[in-house]
Design an enzyme around this catalytic site. Sequence first.
Site, PDB file in Angstrom:
ATOM      1  N   GLU A 163       0.840  -1.195   0.000  1.00 52.91           N
ATOM      2  CA  GLU A 163       0.000   0.000   0.000  1.00 52.91           C
ATOM      3  C   GLU A 163       0.877   1.248   0.000  1.00 52.91           C
ATOM      4  OE1 GLU A 163      -2.458   1.687  -0.546  1.00 52.91           O
ATOM      5  OE2 GLU A 163      -4.172   1.353   0.755  1.00 52.91           O
ATOM      6  N   ASP A 164       0.312   2.346  -0.494  1.00 51.97           N
ATOM      7  CA  ASP A 164       1.057   3.603  -0.495  1.00 51.97           C
ATOM      8  C   ASP A 164       1.126   4.219   0.898  1.00 51.97           C
ATOM      9  OD1 ASP A 164      -1.673   4.207  -0.416  1.00 51.97           O
ATOM     10  OD2 ASP A 164      -1.652   5.540  -2.146  1.00 51.97           O
TER      11      ASP A 164
HETATM   12  P1  IMP Z   1      -7.209   5.310   4.949  1.00 51.99           P
HETATM   13  O1  IMP Z   1      -8.303   4.349   4.640  1.00 51.99           O
HETATM   14  O2  IMP Z   1      -7.719   6.549   5.603  1.00 51.99           O
HETATM   15  O3  IMP Z   1      -6.061   4.701   5.724  1.00 51.99           O
HETATM   16  O4  IMP Z   1      -6.693   5.864   3.582  1.00 51.99           O
HETATM   17  C1  IMP Z   1      -5.817   5.213   2.787  1.00 51.99           C
HETATM   18  C2  IMP Z   1      -5.855   5.827   1.404  1.00 51.99           C
HETATM   19  O5  IMP Z   1      -6.142   7.230   1.438  1.00 51.99           O
HETATM   20  C3  IMP Z   1      -4.490   5.725   0.783  1.00 51.99           C
HETATM   21  O6  IMP Z   1      -4.332   4.512   0.079  1.00 51.99           O
HETATM   22  C4  IMP Z   1      -4.464   6.938  -0.126  1.00 51.99           C
HETATM   23  O7  IMP Z   1      -5.017   6.627  -1.378  1.00 51.99           O
HETATM   24  C5  IMP Z   1      -5.325   7.957   0.554  1.00 51.99           C
HETATM   25  N1  IMP Z   1      -4.537   8.942   1.316  1.00 51.99           N
HETATM   26  C6  IMP Z   1      -4.443   9.079   2.655  1.00 51.99           C
HETATM   27  N2  IMP Z   1      -3.614  10.071   2.997  1.00 51.99           N
HETATM   28  C7  IMP Z   1      -3.155  10.571   1.841  1.00 51.99           C
HETATM   29  C8  IMP Z   1      -2.217  11.634   1.527  1.00 51.99           C
HETATM   30  O8  IMP Z   1      -1.632  12.311   2.381  1.00 51.99           O
HETATM   31  N3  IMP Z   1      -1.993  11.836   0.208  1.00 51.99           N
HETATM   32  C9  IMP Z   1      -2.595  11.120  -0.786  1.00 51.99           C
HETATM   33  N4  IMP Z   1      -3.467  10.129  -0.532  1.00 51.99           N
HETATM   34  C10 IMP Z   1      -3.736   9.857   0.765  1.00 51.99           C
HETATM   35 MG    MG Z   2      -4.654   4.495  -2.106  1.00 52.08          MG
END
Ligand code: IMP
Ligand code: MG
Length: 168
Positions: free
Chosen positions: A92-93
């Site tokens: 994952e990124d």
């Molecule tokens: P989560 O479900 O909130 O953990 O979000 C994960 C996803 O949100 C990542 O795979 C990204 O695609 C996106 N995301 C979260 N933070 C960032 C950021 O700072 N920049 C770009 N994408 C983000």
């Molecule tokens: Mg993502």
Amino acid sequence: MEVLLTETQIRTRVAQLAAEIRRDFPTDLHMVAVLKGAFMFLSDLVRHTTGAVSLDFMAVSSYAKATSSSGQVRLLKDLDSSLEDRNVLIVEDIVDTGLTLVYLQEILRARGPKSLRTACLLSKPSRRQVDVRVDYVGFTIEDRFVVGYGLDYAEQYRNLPYIAVIES
Ligand code: IMP
Ligand code: MG
């Protein structure tokens, strides 16, 4: 835009992660990258991985064209092959609230892999809403919206070879 992580910093860390992952899984490693954000991380990670490794891709959507989470996760593209009895690594990124990863781990674990681990290039622990396990973390960062090296803002900036901060 302020550069948070340079190309060199990223390359060095990704090489370390690849070596660590290879040590833990000397054979039978299957990497599952989460599109689109993880495409550059995956491509560098596999280039630094010696020996046998296979790949697959899936796509989920958790964000609209904004910098805030909707909390909704949707499966947009599923894997091509079965995970049964394989050592699977989710690539994952970034892990932000953790909601996307919790969902992914749950649906992939249900497919019977021998082992399931997760590698994230970035982690924003201060944003976590759920307790989620990440086995390999590239960099822990502050609560700032970042772009580049695969990460986007409204589908832009994924091409940057470094990671930068967007003020929003
Ligand atoms: P989560 O479900 O909130 O953990 O979000 C994960 C996803 O949100 C990542 O795979 C990204 O695609 C996106 N995301 C979260 N933070 C960032 C950021 O700072 N920049 C770009 N994408 C983000
Ligand atoms: Mg993502």
